[in-house]
Design an enzyme around this catalytic site. Structure first.
Site, PDB file in Angstrom:
ATOM      1  N   LYS A  22    -117.756 -17.815  -3.720  1.00 12.60           N
ATOM      2  CA  LYS A  22    -117.755 -19.071  -2.937  1.00 12.60           C
ATOM      3  C   LYS A  22    -118.999 -19.892  -3.222  1.00 12.60           C
ATOM      4  CE  LYS A  22    -119.073 -19.093   1.701  1.00 12.60           C
ATOM      5  NZ  LYS A  22    -120.075 -20.140   1.900  1.00 12.60           N
ATOM      6  N   ASN A  23    -120.148 -19.237  -3.146  1.00 12.84           N
ATOM      7  CA  ASN A  23    -121.397 -20.000  -3.256  1.00 12.84           C
ATOM      8  C   ASN A  23    -121.714 -20.431  -4.680  1.00 12.84           C
ATOM      9  OD1 ASN A  23    -121.622 -19.751  -0.543  1.00 12.84           O
ATOM     10  ND2 ASN A  23    -123.281 -18.239  -0.551  1.00 12.84           N
ATOM     11  N   ARG A  98    -121.598 -27.404   5.955  1.00 10.09           N
ATOM     12  CA  ARG A  98    -122.978 -27.845   5.799  1.00 10.09           C
ATOM     13  C   ARG A  98    -123.345 -28.136   4.349  1.00 10.09           C
ATOM     14  NH1 ARG A  98    -126.466 -28.268   9.251  1.00 10.09           N
ATOM     15  NH2 ARG A  98    -128.003 -28.013   7.600  1.00 10.09           N
ATOM     16  N   CYS A 122    -125.717 -25.210  13.511  1.00 10.25           N
ATOM     17  CA  CYS A 122    -124.844 -24.167  12.991  1.00 10.25           C
ATOM     18  C   CYS A 122    -125.119 -22.911  13.805  1.00 10.25           C
ATOM     19  CB  CYS A 122    -125.201 -23.974  11.529  1.00 10.25           C
ATOM     20  SG  CYS A 122    -124.371 -22.650  10.733  1.00 10.25           S
ATOM     21  N   ARG A 127    -130.686 -24.930  10.665  1.00  8.88           N
ATOM     22  CA  ARG A 127    -130.340 -25.372   9.314  1.00  8.88           C
ATOM     23  C   ARG A 127    -130.684 -26.845   9.055  1.00  8.88           C
ATOM     24  NH1 ARG A 127    -125.045 -22.333   7.212  1.00  8.88           N
ATOM     25  NH2 ARG A 127    -126.206 -22.343   5.281  1.00  8.88           N
ATOM     26  N   PRO A 128    -131.969 -27.168   9.038  1.00 10.18           N
ATOM     27  CA  PRO A 128    -132.389 -28.546   8.791  1.00 10.18           C
ATOM     28  C   PRO A 128    -132.104 -28.974   7.348  1.00 10.18           C
ATOM     29  CG  PRO A 128    -134.274 -27.076   8.843  1.00 10.18           C
ATOM     30  CD  PRO A 128    -133.082 -26.241   9.194  1.00 10.18           C
ATOM     31  N   ILE A 129    -132.210 -30.289   7.093  1.00 13.24           N
ATOM     32  CA  ILE A 129    -131.984 -30.803   5.730  1.00 13.24           C
ATOM     33  C   ILE A 129    -133.209 -31.573   5.228  1.00 13.24           C
ATOM     34  CG2 ILE A 129    -129.461 -30.873   5.793  1.00 13.24           C
ATOM     35  CD1 ILE A 129    -129.741 -33.903   6.461  1.00 13.24           C
ATOM     36  N   ASP A 130    -134.367 -31.308   5.851  1.00 15.27           N
ATOM     37  CA  ASP A 130    -135.585 -32.040   5.473  1.00 15.27           C
ATOM     38  C   ASP A 130    -135.917 -31.885   3.982  1.00 15.27           C
ATOM     39  OD1 ASP A 130    -135.947 -29.353   6.326  1.00 15.27           O
ATOM     40  OD2 ASP A 130    -138.112 -29.606   6.227  1.00 15.27           O
ATOM     41  N   ASP A 315    -126.696 -12.771   3.943  1.00 17.14           N
ATOM     42  CA  ASP A 315    -125.243 -12.804   4.125  1.00 17.14           C
ATOM     43  C   ASP A 315    -124.641 -11.415   4.312  1.00 17.14           C
ATOM     44  OD1 ASP A 315    -125.105 -15.531   3.991  1.00 17.14           O
ATOM     45  OD2 ASP A 315    -124.671 -15.606   1.862  1.00 17.14           O
ATOM     46  N   ILE A 337    -134.406 -15.061   7.201  1.00 20.24           N
ATOM     47  CA  ILE A 337    -133.932 -16.325   6.625  1.00 20.24           C
ATOM     48  C   ILE A 337    -133.418 -17.292   7.704  1.00 20.24           C
ATOM     49  CG2 ILE A 337    -132.421 -17.384   4.878  1.00 20.24           C
ATOM     50  CD1 ILE A 337    -134.492 -15.451   3.684  1.00 20.24           C
ATOM     51  N   ARG A 407    -112.952 -18.697   5.638  1.00 16.39           N
ATOM     52  CA  ARG A 407    -113.810 -19.640   4.906  1.00 16.39           C
ATOM     53  C   ARG A 407    -114.339 -19.011   3.612  1.00 16.39           C
ATOM     54  NH1 ARG A 407    -117.960 -23.009   8.494  1.00 16.39           N
ATOM     55  NH2 ARG A 407    -118.336 -23.716   6.377  1.00 16.39           N
TER      56      ARG A 407
HETATM   57  C1  UD1 Z   1    -127.102 -20.767   1.045  1.00 13.59           C
HETATM   58  C2  UD1 Z   1    -125.766 -20.061   1.090  1.00 13.59           C
HETATM   59  C3  UD1 Z   1    -125.712 -19.129   2.283  1.00 13.59           C
HETATM   60  C4  UD1 Z   1    -126.901 -18.176   2.266  1.00 13.59           C
HETATM   61  C5  UD1 Z   1    -128.210 -18.957   2.119  1.00 13.59           C
HETATM   62  C6  UD1 Z   1    -129.425 -18.045   1.952  1.00 13.59           C
HETATM   63  C7  UD1 Z   1    -124.222 -21.654   0.103  1.00 13.59           C
HETATM   64  C8  UD1 Z   1    -123.070 -22.584   0.310  1.00 13.59           C
HETATM   65  N1  UD1 Z   1    -124.701 -21.068   1.196  1.00 13.59           N
HETATM   66  O1  UD1 Z   1    -127.216 -21.556   2.217  1.00 13.59           O
HETATM   67  O2  UD1 Z   1    -124.499 -18.384   2.214  1.00 13.59           O
HETATM   68  O3  UD1 Z   1    -126.929 -17.485   3.494  1.00 13.59           O
HETATM   69  O4  UD1 Z   1    -128.152 -19.794   0.976  1.00 13.59           O
HETATM   70  O5  UD1 Z   1    -129.265 -17.230   0.846  1.00 13.59           O
HETATM   71  O6  UD1 Z   1    -124.625 -21.395  -1.011  1.00 13.59           O
HETATM   72  N2  UD1 Z   1    -134.207 -24.856   5.162  1.00 13.59           N
HETATM   73  C9  UD1 Z   1    -135.085 -25.801   5.654  1.00 13.59           C
HETATM   74  N3  UD1 Z   1    -134.911 -27.101   5.279  1.00 13.59           N
HETATM   75  C10 UD1 Z   1    -133.921 -27.497   4.424  1.00 13.59           C
HETATM   76  C11 UD1 Z   1    -133.031 -26.509   3.911  1.00 13.59           C
HETATM   77  C12 UD1 Z   1    -133.204 -25.194   4.297  1.00 13.59           C
HETATM   78  O7  UD1 Z   1    -135.983 -25.491   6.424  1.00 13.59           O
HETATM   79  O8  UD1 Z   1    -133.823 -28.693   4.116  1.00 13.59           O
HETATM   80  C13 UD1 Z   1    -134.375 -23.447   5.576  1.00 13.59           C
HETATM   81  C14 UD1 Z   1    -133.137 -22.892   6.305  1.00 13.59           C
HETATM   82  O9  UD1 Z   1    -133.130 -23.243   7.668  1.00 13.59           O
HETATM   83  C15 UD1 Z   1    -133.313 -21.402   6.089  1.00 13.59           C
HETATM   84  C16 UD1 Z   1    -133.956 -21.326   4.688  1.00 13.59           C
HETATM   85  O10 UD1 Z   1    -134.477 -22.626   4.423  1.00 13.59           O
HETATM   86  O11 UD1 Z   1    -134.204 -20.880   7.027  1.00 13.59           O
HETATM   87  C17 UD1 Z   1    -133.017 -20.921   3.598  1.00 13.59           C
HETATM   88  O12 UD1 Z   1    -131.864 -21.744   3.653  1.00 13.59           O
HETATM   89  P1  UD1 Z   1    -131.096 -22.187   2.332  1.00 13.59           P
HETATM   90  O13 UD1 Z   1    -131.516 -21.319   1.205  1.00 13.59           O
HETATM   91  O14 UD1 Z   1    -131.222 -23.660   2.177  1.00 13.59           O
HETATM   92  O15 UD1 Z   1    -129.595 -21.848   2.690  1.00 13.59           O
HETATM   93  P2  UD1 Z   1    -128.325 -22.674   2.296  1.00 13.59           P
HETATM   94  O16 UD1 Z   1    -128.497 -23.275   0.941  1.00 13.59           O
HETATM   95  O17 UD1 Z   1    -127.928 -23.581   3.412  1.00 13.59           O
END
Ligand code: UD1
Length: 428
Positions: A22-23, A98, A122, A127-130, A315, A337, A407
């Site tokens: 999936k990922n 997301r 979530c 799960r921020p997007i900063d 995961d 994480i 999913r």
């Molecule tokens: C991806 C995977 C998910 C997996 C995760 C960690 C996909 C579709 N999903 O999620 O299955 O559990 O990697 O291996 O591939 N963070 C911030 N700011 C941001 C983005 C992330 O602070 O803008 C933080 C998150 O809150 C979290 C950490 O970074 O604490 C890691 O998240 P991230 O690696 O981004 O996970 P995803 O890409 O969402």
């Protein structure tokens, strides 16, 4: 609403084939938007998240279809993004998945503009997007953040993004993938630093390079992207899903069974196999198949921490918790994480598990038996963990909201049935 009923207490025994990841598939689907032509994904998993991403691409104007490929019936996804007409992704799409945020970088690369509803919170954490937004800004994007929409456009009048040196404040899989996608068609060179090193990042780089991009360094913490003018038609082989393979090994461990995994992504499973071994599970690799004897996988793990790759994947934390609930002794899991990824513990406790949660720590005192009851999936991996607990439990377990498990798992009910588990999906 769909639910899944399980009659537990039988060790799993048999062979299972691992679906495409999936990922790995989702970011490649997003990357297809960059190319005015065809991108094909072979061995693409037929799961709800992929169907949903397909729906978003159709909304943007892509023509999509599924075909057969070398005996794999209907698992090749053809994405023709020649004539995209929309550059906006409304709330009905963005809020449900997301990772749709990475489409923003793809739209910017292709059209110099895009809009997306902000992805909400979530159940596994905020799960921020900063990191995503600061990366896009560094590439020369102007972003307006409204409560219901993020509007982005290339700040430069020529509508192009420009290569930059970007250091992520934290390693993020999604932000790293997003940065690669956004930089592929940008002018000049982009250097991404402090990148995630997950295999999915490496696979995305392979897919992008197969489309004609120039990405080097994926799998290290520094990735270099040399911007190119245009991409070309390509086909990408989706690798097997390391999380699904780990889940099925956990199912074998929870039921003390013996299973054979065909198509296992062995090199990406080291951390998980280390934990499985510590629990007392045994395995051999014969002819590329993983033959697992989990009949003795009953040992506790005194300390298990989730970490970025090559550490233990977050995961697989919930599936392992279901196994440790039945271990002979005390275990401790620390979730590093996501801040709220222990929700499944409450339902495991209702099934008879002894689990205490304190912030990011879970303390598990193994018990001899779990008991079936009605429980609810709150998210994908937690839902899978409840199915495993149900397979090991005495009596009948019903897991509500099974659609959340769909999913990420293409046919968990058929797979478990083929391993001798008694399981039935009900409802629509
Ligand atoms: C991806 C995977 C998910 C997996 C995760 C960690 C996909 C579709 N999903 O999620 O299955 O559990 O990697 O291996 O591939 N963070 C911030 N700011 C941001 C983005 C992330 O602070 O803008 C933080 C998150 O809150 C979290 C950490 O970074 O604490 C890691 O998240 P991230 O690696 O981004 O996970 P995803 O890409 O969402």
């Amino acid at each position: 609403m769909k639910n899944i009923r399980i009659w537990g207490g039988r060790p799993l025994d048999g062979t299972v084939y691992i679906q495409g990841s999936k990922n790995a598939a989702l970011p490649v689907m997003a990357a297809a938007v960059l190319h005015k032509g065809m991108t094909v994904l072979h061995d693409c998993p037929k799961i709800a998240d992929v169907f949903f991403m397909e729906k978003i691409l159709s909304h943007l104007g892509a023509k999509t279809c599924w075909k057969d490929h070398f005996g794999h019936l209907g698992h090749s996804l053809y994405l023709d993004c020649s004539d995209l007409r929309a550059t906006d992704i409304p709330d009905e799409y963005a809020s449900r998945m997301r990772c749709s945020i990475i489409l923003l970088g793809a739209l910017l690369g292709r059209f110099g503009q895009g809009a997306i509803a902000p992805p909400g919170g979530c159940v596994i954490g905020k799960r921020p997007i900063d990191l995503h937004l600061s990366m896009l800004r560094a590439l020369g994007t102007h972003i307006e953040e409204h409560p219901k929409v993020l509007r982005a456009c290339a700040a430069d009048l020529d509508g192009e993004l420009y290569g930059a040196r970007i250091r992520f404040a934290k390693q993020s899989v999604g932000a790293t993938e997003h940065g690669m996608i956004a930089a592929v068609l940008a002018k000049g060179t982009t250097y991404l630093e402090n990148c995630a090193k997950e295999p999915e990042v490496v696979w995305l780089a392979q897919a992008l390079n197969g489309m004609g991009a120039s990405v080097t360094g994926a799998g290290t913490d520094q990735i270099r992207i040399e911007g190119v003018e245009a991409l070309h038609d390509s086909a990408f082989q989706v690798p097997p899903d390391r999380i699904v393979a780990g889940t099925y090994l956990c199912a074998a461990a929870a039921t003390r069974g013996k299973i054979c995994i065909e198509n296992p992504p062995l090199s990406e499973m080291s951390a998980f196999l280390g934990v499985y071994g510590k629990m007392g599970g045994q395995y051999d690799v014969i002819g590329g198949k993983l033959i697992a004897d989990a009949s003795g996988a009953c040992g506790p793990i005194t300390r298990l921490e989730t970490d970025v790759y090559p550490g233990f994947s977050t995961d697989l934390q919930s599936p392992v918790m279901a196994v440790l609930a039945l271990a002979r002794g005390k275990s401790h899991i620390r979730e590093n994480i996501f801040e709220d990824r222990f929700r499944v513990a409450e339902d495991l406790v209702r099934m008879g598990a002894h689990i205490r949660i304190n912030g990011r720590d879970a303390y598990i005192d193994g018990t001899e038996r779990l008991y079936g009851c009605r429980v609810t999936a709150q998210e994908l991996r937690g839902g899978a963990a409840l199915i495993l607990a149900g397979l090991a439990a005495e009596g009948e377990t019903t897991v509500d909201d099974f659609h959340l498990v769909e999913r990420g798992y293409e046919q968990i009910q058929e797979d478990i049935r083929s391993l001798g588990g008694r399981i039935l999906v009900e409802g629509e």
